[in-house]
Structure formats: structure tokens, C-alpha cells
Design a protein around this motif. Structure first.
Motif, PDB file in Angstrom:
ATOM      1  N   LEU A   2       0.553 -13.780 117.787  1.00  0.00           N
ATOM      2  CA  LEU A   2       0.391 -15.072 117.111  1.00  0.00           C
ATOM      3  C   LEU A   2       0.091 -16.204 118.089  1.00  0.00           C
ATOM      4  O   LEU A   2      -0.416 -17.252 117.703  1.00  0.00           O
ATOM      5  CB  LEU A   2       1.665 -15.431 116.318  1.00  0.00           C
ATOM      6  CG  LEU A   2       2.080 -14.425 115.235  1.00  0.00           C
ATOM      7  CD1 LEU A   2       3.464 -14.753 114.710  1.00  0.00           C
ATOM      8  CD2 LEU A   2       1.068 -14.434 114.091  1.00  0.00           C
ATOM      9  N   TRP A  60       3.706 -20.894 112.226  1.00  0.00           N
ATOM     10  CA  TRP A  60       2.308 -21.067 112.663  1.00  0.00           C
ATOM     11  C   TRP A  60       1.414 -21.329 111.459  1.00  0.00           C
ATOM     12  O   TRP A  60       1.867 -21.203 110.308  1.00  0.00           O
ATOM     13  CB  TRP A  60       1.853 -19.845 113.458  1.00  0.00           C
ATOM     14  CG  TRP A  60       1.578 -18.597 112.649  1.00  0.00           C
ATOM     15  CD1 TRP A  60       0.370 -18.164 112.242  1.00  0.00           C
ATOM     16  CD2 TRP A  60       2.533 -17.657 112.159  1.00  0.00           C
ATOM     17  NE1 TRP A  60       0.486 -17.003 111.532  1.00  0.00           N
ATOM     18  CE2 TRP A  60       1.814 -16.654 111.468  1.00  0.00           C
ATOM     19  CE3 TRP A  60       3.918 -17.549 112.226  1.00  0.00           C
ATOM     20  CZ2 TRP A  60       2.434 -15.576 110.850  1.00  0.00           C
ATOM     21  CZ3 TRP A  60       4.514 -16.470 111.629  1.00  0.00           C
ATOM     22  CH2 TRP A  60       3.787 -15.501 110.938  1.00  0.00           C
ATOM     23  N   ARG A  61       0.214 -21.714 111.727  1.00  0.00           N
ATOM     24  CA  ARG A  61      -0.770 -21.958 110.677  1.00  0.00           C
ATOM     25  C   ARG A  61      -1.919 -20.986 110.858  1.00  0.00           C
ATOM     26  O   ARG A  61      -2.261 -20.644 111.999  1.00  0.00           O
ATOM     27  CB  ARG A  61      -1.296 -23.394 110.763  1.00  0.00           C
ATOM     28  CG  ARG A  61      -0.312 -24.407 110.234  1.00  0.00           C
ATOM     29  CD  ARG A  61      -0.612 -25.806 110.751  1.00  0.00           C
ATOM     30  NE  ARG A  61       0.505 -26.667 110.471  1.00  0.00           N
ATOM     31  CZ  ARG A  61       0.636 -27.383 109.372  1.00  0.00           C
ATOM     32  NH1 ARG A  61      -0.305 -27.336 108.438  1.00  0.00           N
ATOM     33  NH2 ARG A  61       1.689 -28.145 109.198  1.00  0.00           N
ATOM     34  N   GLU A  62      -2.543 -20.622 109.771  1.00  0.00           N
ATOM     35  CA  GLU A  62      -3.696 -19.721 109.896  1.00  0.00           C
ATOM     36  C   GLU A  62      -4.704 -20.036 108.797  1.00  0.00           C
ATOM     37  O   GLU A  62      -4.322 -20.524 107.724  1.00  0.00           O
ATOM     38  CB  GLU A  62      -3.254 -18.252 109.861  1.00  0.00           C
ATOM     39  CG  GLU A  62      -2.662 -17.814 108.559  1.00  0.00           C
ATOM     40  CD  GLU A  62      -2.166 -16.371 108.590  1.00  0.00           C
ATOM     41  OE1 GLU A  62      -1.769 -15.888 109.654  1.00  0.00           O
ATOM     42  OE2 GLU A  62      -2.187 -15.743 107.518  1.00  0.00           O
ATOM     43  N   LYS A  63      -5.931 -19.778 109.070  1.00  0.00           N
ATOM     44  CA  LYS A  63      -7.021 -20.011 108.113  1.00  0.00           C
ATOM     45  C   LYS A  63      -7.189 -18.768 107.259  1.00  0.00           C
ATOM     46  O   LYS A  63      -7.194 -17.642 107.781  1.00  0.00           O
ATOM     47  CB  LYS A  63      -8.330 -20.296 108.860  1.00  0.00           C
ATOM     48  CG  LYS A  63      -8.476 -21.727 109.299  1.00  0.00           C
ATOM     49  CD  LYS A  63      -9.066 -22.550 108.162  1.00  0.00           C
ATOM     50  CE  LYS A  63      -9.308 -23.987 108.601  1.00  0.00           C
ATOM     51  NZ  LYS A  63      -9.617 -24.828 107.437  1.00  0.00           N
ATOM     52  N   ARG A  64      -7.266 -18.988 105.947  1.00  0.00           N
ATOM     53  CA  ARG A  64      -7.584 -17.834 105.076  1.00  0.00           C
ATOM     54  C   ARG A  64      -8.639 -18.326 104.092  1.00  0.00           C
ATOM     55  O   ARG A  64      -8.303 -19.080 103.163  1.00  0.00           O
ATOM     56  CB  ARG A  64      -6.328 -17.373 104.344  1.00  0.00           C
ATOM     57  CG  ARG A  64      -6.464 -15.965 103.816  1.00  0.00           C
ATOM     58  CD  ARG A  64      -5.195 -15.486 103.139  1.00  0.00           C
ATOM     59  NE  ARG A  64      -4.060 -15.480 104.047  1.00  0.00           N
ATOM     60  CZ  ARG A  64      -2.783 -15.529 103.641  1.00  0.00           C
ATOM     61  NH1 ARG A  64      -2.499 -15.604 102.358  1.00  0.00           N
ATOM     62  NH2 ARG A  64      -1.821 -15.525 104.523  1.00  0.00           N
ATOM     63  N   GLU A  84      -5.901 -23.574 104.526  1.00  0.00           N
ATOM     64  CA  GLU A  84      -5.038 -23.477 105.700  1.00  0.00           C
ATOM     65  C   GLU A  84      -3.664 -23.082 105.187  1.00  0.00           C
ATOM     66  O   GLU A  84      -3.115 -23.715 104.280  1.00  0.00           O
ATOM     67  CB  GLU A  84      -4.956 -24.816 106.438  1.00  0.00           C
ATOM     68  CG  GLU A  84      -4.235 -24.646 107.754  1.00  0.00           C
ATOM     69  CD  GLU A  84      -4.019 -25.969 108.494  1.00  0.00           C
ATOM     70  OE1 GLU A  84      -3.954 -25.929 109.718  1.00  0.00           O
ATOM     71  OE2 GLU A  84      -3.904 -27.021 107.835  1.00  0.00           O
ATOM     72  N   ARG A 106       2.738 -20.496 107.765  1.00  0.00           N
ATOM     73  CA  ARG A 106       3.471 -19.221 107.804  1.00  0.00           C
ATOM     74  C   ARG A 106       4.762 -19.392 108.595  1.00  0.00           C
ATOM     75  O   ARG A 106       4.793 -20.083 109.615  1.00  0.00           O
ATOM     76  CB  ARG A 106       2.616 -18.139 108.508  1.00  0.00           C
ATOM     77  CG  ARG A 106       1.300 -17.810 107.844  1.00  0.00           C
ATOM     78  CD  ARG A 106       1.507 -17.045 106.549  1.00  0.00           C
ATOM     79  NE  ARG A 106       2.334 -15.877 106.708  1.00  0.00           N
ATOM     80  CZ  ARG A 106       1.881 -14.673 107.067  1.00  0.00           C
ATOM     81  NH1 ARG A 106       0.592 -14.505 107.293  1.00  0.00           N
ATOM     82  NH2 ARG A 106       2.698 -13.658 107.195  1.00  0.00           N
TER      83      ARG A 106
END
Lengths: 478, 315
Positions: free
Chosen positions: A353, A372-376, A380, A383
Motif C-alpha cells: 500500500l 489510504w485512498r485509492e482510485k476505482r 476515490e 480504505r
């Protein structure tokens, strides 16, 4: 005895109790904890006095390091729950010990007074059996302590509910268990009262018996655990411990005493177990094996009935109002053997991560928390992941939501409330408890630890005591 | 109506054990036999330690008899059902101090099988009867001795029993209260109830009772109607009008123990001398307003019997 007579005797018992000065003093004393809990609220956002002044829990924490660290909702909830449970436990313990003592002192005269010259002539010349009259005085004692216990436990329950927003229905089990404990000593006091016709003798002998019986219970508990360990050793194929004749005689004596005499200390234990059982029954999700309990579903989320804790993890899902991907909470267990140790999993996550983990405690159990952050796609996502190890099992908790939605104050608050409802029992504590008398004690436990046997033989003792009192009473010439 | 006596006692004895294992027995009641007819007011007399209270307690099942048998209204005394028809006011009774007068009457009424509805009507009546209406809502611990005695009498009567046993019912009661108790007993008799009174106040017993039994040292020494227990002394009291100044001359040497008083005289006379005395007075033109044959009063008869009983027991 017909119902008219039974009703009249009950009414007499009630009048005798409410007129009693000891009862009034104890009622005031028992109201104090309830009044305290009505005045002082231990809420999630701090300690409130009269719903006006507020202190943060961090100001009250004894551990400076813990105060300095950012408190997680679970930490706060844990401290708050510990505080409330300790408070309730201390009050109930005091009520059981001192309340029984004062209660006996306050009502030991019920039977001797009935047997005094002049009083006995009036009462025993009525068309009511002597057994009914003895039982009426016994019931008067139970009414006495029953009303006081209702004041104490009922008051505390209402106080905690209204001021601390803490509803624990299991607490109400303390009413019958406190009465149960008192019923034993009251039966002894009544019987001594019949034999000696003296209030002083009834008080003194009962009070002498109380610590003696308590001491015997402590001896029995240690003896029972030793016997259990011995049986386990033999099961493992080890040679049994050598016992001389004195040792065997003592073992037999302590077992015989335990079977024949009342087991009042088991009463509190039963109350504690019943409280726990109610908590577990009320929980949204619990896993006995891991000692995990989730108080309620996250607000706006629905449990996915197909999800399983042992496979992909138990999940709660909420659709986003904006129409994006759904938000989810997921609790999953993994064996260390398969997934590796917690430190290895954390190390791998940190690498994958690219974020550092915070060290937090989840209800007293150490855990690592990743955020954390994530692009899907276009979205945005926010998580969060917690990793804890409970013996040879990993507990993995996942939070996955659209970032803007998750950061909304109401949704963030809902997440904190949800996290505050997690309870995880530390494995060491669980192991220790499992090998103790308290841990081994249960409704389906072997006879040395069996709650049903404990209650049954104690009730039998009460009946035997009253039968003895009746036998003597039937032979008195007034 | 049932013809069995209200109280029937046959050869009833009570021996209290004393010493180790009760080897040395003390006989409190010694083969007592007596019968009390229904509707009678019956007095049980005796000096202290005569066994009166023990006898009463055996009748009420408060003490067990060593031998003999006793029945109340034709039923064995141990039967709780028969105690429903009996009211009892013990000597030196102690009523529940935590109750008010009304609560106590309701409690004992219900213990005797009365329903609450019935008691709602009965309690004010009985309070009025014993003069305790104004203090009915006060706690019994606040009552004076006289008030306690009155409310005790009320509890004995609350369920309208067929037999009422009163042990020293006027103890601690003032003269007005005593007259009220007499009136209550009279009322009970008129209702057909049997009243069994154990009292030291012989004047009261003489006024109230139809029959009495005198016990000494656990035994019945005399039983009978008041008239039977108080024999004539042979002295007569004459009420005259006018009282002649030469009365001794008119009577001559008739009789013995002459005593003059303001309205006549008293003299010890045989039956034959009584006729002669009246003839002499009439011949002298003296108007005779009344002649009263003197009897022993109950107290005098009691003292005589007790002394005789104690001497008999000693010999």
C-alpha cells in the motif's frame, strides 16, 4: 392455607418491612448509586455532570502515553465500558457483601419477635399452620431484600440508561441473584431464630457463618481447579499425583462440604455469566471462539446474509446515495498458518500500500491500522484496515467507502459509533480465565463446576434449613 | 344446632420437662375434666401457678397436652379449622407494633378466613364497639395499655367467633373501660357465643359469669354456678321503717351477732328463728321493707377454697 390467608400474610410481610428502620436506611443508601448515575453521565463524548459540565476521557486516563496518543473510538468505548462495568461490579459486590450483612442484622428479629411471649400467643392461636407463619417471616425477609435490590439495580439501570446512554439488560439479572444469595443466609437466620428465640444469636451466628462459608468456597474453588488439572494430566497419560490419607480425607471433606452447604459466591458468578450471555444475545454479531463481539450494525448498513466470518468475512453493506459503489465493513479471520504472522502481514501491506500503519488497541488487543485512498474508476475510495492477532488466528477488519461520502461528518460519526461497539477478549486473559474456576463454571460444566448443581444443592439447603426450623417450631409449647 | 359442648376437657394433663432430658417433670395441669355448655359465660379462677393459662393454651393448640383429650365445639383442639371459630385475647398480649389498629384487625380477620369485603363492614363496627374508632389509624406501638387491651379484645372478636377465650380482659383497663368490657361480654352472650374468662378480678367474674371453675396446683377444686360457690352465711339483713329505738327489747335474746345500722340491723339466725324474728317485729308494729340473706362473696369463697386446696395438696 387458602389465598385469603396467603394474601394477608404477604401484606403483613410488606408492612413489617416498610416499617423497619433498617430497611429505610438501606433504601436511602441503595438509592445513592442510582442518584449518582442519574447525575453523572459517562457518555461517548466524555463525562457529563448534570448534563451541563463535560470532561474528556483523555483528561482522566491514568496512562500518559495513552492520553498522548490519538484515541480511537474503540479505545474510548473500551475505557468507558470498563469504567461503567467496574462501577456496577463494585456497587453490586458491596451490595452482596454489606447489603446481606446489614439486611440480616436488620431483619434477624422477625422470627424471634414472633415467638416472644404475648406475640406468639396471639399469632399462633389463629387458624394458620406454624409452617405458614414461619414461611411468612421468611418471605418478609425476601420482600425486604427484593425491594432494596430493585431500588439499587433498577435505579442504576435507569440512571445508566438516561444519563450515560448505556443500556445493559443483563444488569437486571443481579436482582434475582442478589436475592438468591440473601435467601441462603436469611434461611439460616430464621432457623437459628426459631431454635434460640434470640435476635442477637440469630445475627451473630449467621454473621459468623458468612465468612466461614466464603472461606470454604475459596478453598473449594482452588481444590476444584487442582482436581480438574489433575484429570487433564491423567488424560494426557501422565502419572497421577500421590495423595496421602490426610490429603484424600481433606479432598473428600471439601467436596462433601461443597455439595451439602450453600454456594453463595457462585451466585455473583452466575449473575456475571448471565449478564455476559445477555450481552452476547443482544450483539449484532459474535464469535465465541475468538471472543469477538460487534454490538450493532453500522448505521445505514445491512448485513450481507450470505457472507461468512470463516470464509470471505462477515460483511455489512450500504449503497451510496450518490449512486456510486457501495460502502462496506468486513470482518474476516485467517489462520496464522495460512496467512502468516501479524508482523509479516503488516510488513507486506506496508509494502503493497505504501502507507505506514498506526499502532492502536482494539478493546485491549493490540492492532495495526492502515488508512489510504485509492482510485476505482471515477471514484476515490477511502480504505481502512485493522490487523490483529489472537493466538494463531488473524482478525482482519476492512472499511471501504467512497471518500467524500465517508468523510461526511454524519457518516464518520456512524463509523466511530460502530467501532465503539467492538469487543475483543485478549487471548491471554481468555486462556487464564478458561483455566480458572470462573471460566470452568457453567451450566453444562462437569459436576465440580456445574451451575445447575450449585443452584440445586443451594436451594435444597434452604429447604432443609426451613424444614429444620419448622420441625423445631412445631414442638414449641408457648 | 350442634349439641356438643363448646369446650370439653377430659383428664387433661400437662407435664413440663425439666433438667437433663426433661427427667424431672413439673405438672402444670393435672387430669382436669370440665365442660362448658354453648352460650355460657364461664370463669376460670385460681391463684398464680394454678395452671389456668396452660389449660387455655392447650385448648388453643399453643401447648401440647401430655395426656387426656380436649375438644372445642366437638372437634379436637389441634384442628386449625376449629380455631377459625375461636377468638383469643391472651394475657399480656403483644400485637404487631408496625401495624395500625385497622391493619391489624384486617390481618387477623383474614387469617381467620374473613374476606376483605366482609371486613370493610366489620372493622368499623368492632372499633366502635371497643371505643377505638378515633385511634384506629395510629400505629399499635403508640397505644396506651388500656388501648392495647381494647384493640386486643377487638382482634379476638373480629371474625365473630363461637367461642371467645379472654385471659385477664380487664387488665389495665379503667373503670369505664371495664364496664364496657362487661357490656361486650353481655352482648356476646346475647349473640349466643360462649365466653371463657380467665381472671383475677373476682368481682368482675361474679358479675359476668354463669359458672366458674376454681383450679389450685393444676387441679380443679370446685366447679359450679356462682350461687353454688357462694353459700349463705346464716346472717340476715333487715331494712325497717321506722327503726324503733327499743329494737333489742323487741327481739329479746333471739339469734346472735346483732349489728345495728341506720336503716335496720343484721343478725345470725336459724330458719326457725327467722320466722320468729319477723313475727316479733310485726307484732311491735315495725314495717319490714326488706330481708336479705347474706352470702359469702366470690372472693371469700375463693380464698377459702384455695386455702383448703393448698392444704389438701400439701397433706
Amino acid at each position: 392455607m387458602n389465598t385469603t390467608i396467603a394474601r394477608s400474610l404477604l401484606r403483613d410481610a410488606y408492612y413489617q418491612v416498610v416499617d423497619n428502620l433498617g430497611f429505610r436506611i438501606l433504601a436511602v443508601l441503595f438509592l445513592l448509586p442510582a442518584l449518582f448515575l442519574l447525575l453523572v453521565g459517562f457518555r461517548e463524548d466524555g463525562i457529563w455532570i448534570a448534563r451541563y459540565w463535560r470532561w474528556d476521557y483523555a483528561d482522566w486516563l491514568p496512562d500518559a502515553a495513552a492520553a498522548a496518543r490519538a484515541l480511537t473510538p474503540t479505545d474510548i468505548a473500551e475505557q468507558r465500558l470498563k469504567l461503567l462495568e467496574s462501577l456496577v461490579d463494585v456497587v453490586l459486590y458491596a451490595a452482596d457483601q454489606y447489603g446481606t450483612l446489614f439486611g440480616i442484622a436488620a431483619i434477624a428479629f422477625f422470627v424471634p419477635q414472633m415467638l416472644e411471649r404475648g406475640a406468639a400467643d396471639v399469632v399462633f392461636s389463629k387458624p394458620v399452620s406454624r409452617l405458614a407463619l414461619l414461611l411468612s417471616r421468611y418471605v418478609a425477609g425476601l420482600v425486604f431484600v427484593g425491594l432494596l435490590t430493585l431500588v439499587l439495580v433498577g435505579g442504576m439501570f435507569v440512571g445508566l440508561w438516561l444519563t450515560s446512554d448505556y443500556v445493559e439488560f443483563g444488569l437486571l439479572w443481579s436482582v434475582p441473584t442478589l436475592v438468591y444469595s440473601f435467601a441462603v443466609f436469611h434461611a439460616i437466620s430464621c432457623t437459628i431464630g426459631v431454635f434460640t428465640r434470640s435476635s442477637i444469636a440469630a445475627i451473630l451466628l449467621t454473621i459468623v457463618f458468612m465468612p466461614f462459608n466464603c472461606g470454604m468456597s475459596v478453598w473449594y474453588e482452588s481444590h476444584a481447579v487442582q482436581q480438574h488439572e489433575e484429570a487433564q494430566r491423567v488424560e494426557r497419560g501422565e502419572a497421577p499425583r500421590e495423595r496421602d490419607l490426610t490429603g484424600m480425607a481433606l479432598d473428600t471433606f471439601v467436596d462433601a462440604y461443597h455439595l451439602a452447604m450453600p454456594k453463595t459466591s457462585d451466585g455473583m458468578l452466575i449473575a456475571k455469566k448471565l449478564r455476559k450471555r445477555v450481552e452476547r444475545q443482544e450483539a449484532e454479531f459474535s464469535d465465541e471462539e475468538l471472543g469477538l463481539s460487534v454490538a450493532e450494525a453500522p448505521s445505514g448498513f445491512t448485513r450481507d446474509v450470505r457472507s461468512s466470518f470463516h470464509r470471505e468475512g462477515v460483511a455489512w453493506i450500504a449503497p451510496h446515495p450518490s449512486g456510486g459503489g457501495e460502502a462496506s465493513w468486513r470482518f474476516k479471520r485467517e489462520s496464522v498458518e495460512r496467512a502468516g504472522k501479524r508482523s509479516d502481514v503488516v510488513k507486506q501491506l506496508r509494502k503493497d500500500l505504501g502507507v505506514e500503519a498506526k499502532l492502536v488497541t482494539l478493546s485491549g488487543v493490540s492492532a495495526n491500522r492502515f488508512e489510504w485512498r485509492e482510485k476505482r474508476g471515477e471514484e476515490e475510495r477511502l480504505r481502512r484496515k485493522w490487523v490483529a492477532q489472537l493466538d494463531d488466528t488473524l482478525l482482519l477488519i476492512d472499511y471501504d467507502a467512497e471518500a467524500k461520502w465517508a468523510e461526511d461528518a454524519a457518516n464518520e460519526h456512524a463509523a466511530r459509533v460502530f467501532a465503539a461497539g467492538w469487543t475483543i477478549e485478549a487471548p491471554t486473559a481468555r486462556r487464564l480465565e478458561a483455566q480458572s474456576y470462573d471460566g470452568l463454571f457453567g451450566w453444562d460444566a462437569p459436576w465440580r463446576f456445574n451451575a445447575a448443581l450449585s443452584v440445586g444443592t443451594t436451594l435444597l439447603f434452604i429447604v432443609a434449613m426451613l424444614a429444620l426450623g419448622w420441625w423445631r417450631l412445631a414442638r414449641i409449647d408457648f | 344446632m350442634n349439641s356438643s359442648p363448646a369446650i370439653s376437657v377430659r383428664e387433661l394433663s400437662k407435664v413440663y420437662g425439666r433438667g437433663l432430658f426433661g427427667a424431672e417433670g413439673v405438672t402444670a395441669v393435672d387430669r382436669v375434666t370440665l365442660e362448658v355448655a354453648r352460650g355460657q359465660v364461664f370463669g376460670l379462677l385460681g391463684p398464680n401457678g394454678a395452671g389456668k393459662t396452660t389449660l387455655v393454651k392447650m385448648l388453643l393448640g399453643l401447648a401440647r397436652s401430655t395426656s387426656g383429650a380436649a375438644q372445642l365445639l366437638g372437634q379436637p383442639v389441634g384442628d386449625p379449622a376449629v380455631r377459625r371459630k375461636v377468638g383469643y385475647l391472651p394475657e399480656g398480649h403483644r400485637l404487631p407494633p408496625y401495624l395500625t389498629g385497622v391493619q391489624m384487625l384486617e390481618l387477623f380477620g383474614q387469617m381467620c378466613g374473613c374476606e376483605r369485603e366482609q371486613l370493610r363492614k366489620r372493622v368499623p363496627e368492632i372499633l366502635e364497639q371497643v371505643g377505638m374508632r378515633d385511634a384506629a389509624k395510629r400505629k399499635i406501638r403508640e397505644y396506651s395499655k388500656g388501648m392495647t387491651q381494647r384493640i386486643g379484645l377487638a382482634q379476638a372478636m373480629i371474625h365473630e367467633p363461637d367461642v371467645i377465650i379472654l385471659d385477664e380482659p380487664t387488665d389495665g383497663v379503667d373503670p369505664v373501660g371495664r364496664a364496657a368490657v362487661r357490656q361486650i361480654v353481655q352482648g356476646l352472650k346475647e349473640r349466643g357465643a360462649t365466653v371463657f374468662i380467665n381472671s383475677h378480678l373476682l368481682a368482675e367474674v361474679e358479675l359476668i359469669c354463669d359458672r366458674v371453675v376454681i383450679m389450685v396446683k393444676g387441679k380443679v377444686v370446685r366447679e359450679g354456678a356462682i350461687d353454688e360457690l357462694t353459700p349463705r352465711t346464716g346472717r340476715y339483713r333487715f331494712e325497717l321503717h321506722p327503726v324503733p329505738p327499743n329494737l333489742r327489747v323487741i327481739l329479746g335474746d333471739l339469734g346472735a351477732g346483732f349489728e345495728a345500722h341506720a336503716s335496720g340491723f343484721e343478725l345470725q339466725l336459724s330458719d326457725a328463728e327467722l320466722d320468729q324474728c319477723i313475727d316479733k317485729l310485726r307484732a311491735a308494729g315495725v314495717s319490714i321493707r326488706g330481708v336479705l340473706a347474706r352470702r359469702l362473696n366470690l372472693e371469700q369463697a375463693f380464698i377459702q377454697l384455695v386455702k383448703a386446696g393448698q392444704q389438701g395438696a400439701a397433706s
